[in-house]
Design an enzyme around this catalytic site. Structure first.
Site, PDB file in Angstrom:
ATOM      1  N   MET A 162       0.837  -1.204   0.000  1.00  0.00           N
ATOM      2  CA  MET A 162       0.000   0.000   0.000  1.00  0.00           C
ATOM      3  C   MET A 162       0.871   1.253   0.000  1.00  0.00           C
ATOM      4  O   MET A 162       0.678   2.156  -0.819  1.00  0.00           O
ATOM      5  CB  MET A 162      -0.926  -0.005   1.217  1.00  0.00           C
ATOM      6  CG  MET A 162      -1.904  -1.160   1.246  1.00  0.00           C
ATOM      7  SD  MET A 162      -3.024  -1.126   2.666  1.00  0.00           S
ATOM      8  CE  MET A 162      -1.905  -1.344   4.051  1.00  0.00           C
ATOM      9  N   TYR A 163       1.808   1.296   0.915  1.00  0.00           N
ATOM     10  CA  TYR A 163       2.654   2.487   1.066  1.00  0.00           C
ATOM     11  C   TYR A 163       3.520   2.714  -0.175  1.00  0.00           C
ATOM     12  O   TYR A 163       3.566   3.818  -0.729  1.00  0.00           O
ATOM     13  CB  TYR A 163       3.532   2.328   2.301  1.00  0.00           C
ATOM     14  CG  TYR A 163       4.532   3.445   2.489  1.00  0.00           C
ATOM     15  CD1 TYR A 163       4.103   4.728   2.813  1.00  0.00           C
ATOM     16  CD2 TYR A 163       5.900   3.221   2.340  1.00  0.00           C
ATOM     17  CE1 TYR A 163       5.018   5.758   2.976  1.00  0.00           C
ATOM     18  CE2 TYR A 163       6.819   4.241   2.505  1.00  0.00           C
ATOM     19  CZ  TYR A 163       6.372   5.509   2.829  1.00  0.00           C
ATOM     20  OH  TYR A 163       7.280   6.527   2.987  1.00  0.00           O
ATOM     21  N   GLN A 164       4.192   1.658  -0.616  1.00  0.00           N
ATOM     22  CA  GLN A 164       5.103   1.811  -1.748  1.00  0.00           C
ATOM     23  C   GLN A 164       4.365   2.207  -3.023  1.00  0.00           C
ATOM     24  O   GLN A 164       4.822   3.079  -3.762  1.00  0.00           O
ATOM     25  CB  GLN A 164       5.895   0.517  -1.960  1.00  0.00           C
ATOM     26  CG  GLN A 164       6.937   0.283  -0.872  1.00  0.00           C
ATOM     27  CD  GLN A 164       7.624  -1.060  -1.017  1.00  0.00           C
ATOM     28  OE1 GLN A 164       7.177  -2.050  -0.461  1.00  0.00           O
ATOM     29  NE2 GLN A 164       8.717  -1.087  -1.766  1.00  0.00           N
ATOM     30  N   SER A 166       1.524   3.774  -3.256  1.00  0.00           N
ATOM     31  CA  SER A 166       0.997   5.141  -3.149  1.00  0.00           C
ATOM     32  C   SER A 166       2.085   6.162  -3.442  1.00  0.00           C
ATOM     33  O   SER A 166       1.835   7.194  -4.073  1.00  0.00           O
ATOM     34  CB  SER A 166       0.399   5.387  -1.756  1.00  0.00           C
ATOM     35  OG  SER A 166       1.408   5.503  -0.756  1.00  0.00           O
TER      36      SER A 166
END
Length: 245
Positions: A162-164, A166
């Protein structure tokens, strides 16, 4: 006096950037999702003798909050010279491309990419009047597609879908924004602050918030000969041209 808005500036890297810009003579708006936290941050800066700072309630996930912040800041200044889109979340670790539900993806994207778009679109009119408008989007080396594609590299994390993703989207938005502003005075870049010792990383890392803040502030302060449409990760790639997107 030049002015700057830093989102998520009540602590960590954002606070460090706000301090550096205030030290450089900017009037700094300290954006904070919780106004009381922003007010506390401003008190700290003022105690250091940095009087030209103001807390602004700014929840980047809320269009009404962004619009209210734009109205409040527009009542104080007619020109915004620097925008640092720093606010962001990790979404918790670990994250799975297959196992993490869509609503968790949406929560991370709402801050890390949609929040940047909301704020940038809301404040771009104030920035167009600046003689040297600068936009810095806080990214990460973990967003590099070329690095992540080396799937056998044990030193590159691939557990934060999710973080990467985004932040990869943020990098693309940075390029698209720079392209649209290519014939103007704007400089638009994505900057990785490095692995920084903040709440975000449970205070692990190789960089202090002050060191990370310097990396970001550097690209808020570049002159007319500075880069645009670049991804910079100075902790890992000293030469910006060598940074893998």
């Amino acid at each position: 006096m030049k002015s700057a808005l830093v989102t998520g500036a009540n602590k960590g890297i954002g606070f460090a950037v706000a301090r550096i810009l205030a030290q450089k003579g900017f009037y700094v708006f300290v954006g904070s999702r919780q106004l009381e936290n922003g007010l506390a941050a401003v008190e700290k800066l003022q105690a250091e003798g940095l009087s030209q700072v103001t807390a602004v309630h700014l929840d980047v996930t809320s269009q009404s909050s962004v619009d209210a912040a734009r109205k409040a800041i527009g009542e104080k200044i007619q020109v915004l010279d620097v925008l640092v889109n720093n606010a962001g979340i990790s979404g918790g670790f670990e994250q799975s491309a297959l196992g993490s539900p869509v609503d968790q993806y949406q929560a991370v994207y709402d801050i890390n990419i949609f929040g940047v778009i909301r704020v940038t679109q809301a404040f771009i009119d104030l920035m167009r009047s600046s003689p040297e408008p600068r936009i810095v989007n806080v990214s990460t080396a973990m967003a590099s597609l070329s690095m992540a594609a080396a799937i056998d590299n044990p030193n590159y994390p691939k557990r934060y879908a999710m973080y990467q993703s985004s932040k990869s989207a943020l990098n693309m938005y940075t390029v698209q924004l720079a392209y649209e502003l290519r014939n103007t005075r704007f400089k638009v870049n994505a900057v990785c602050p490095g692995w920084t010792q903040t709440d975000f990383t449970n205070h692990q890392g190789t960089s202090t918030p002050e060191e990370a803040g310097q990396r970001i502030a550097k690209y808020a302060l570049i002159g007319a000969d500075g880069p645009t449409a670049k991804y910079i990760s100075e902790e890992y790639f000293p030469e910006p041209a060598s940074c893998p997107w």
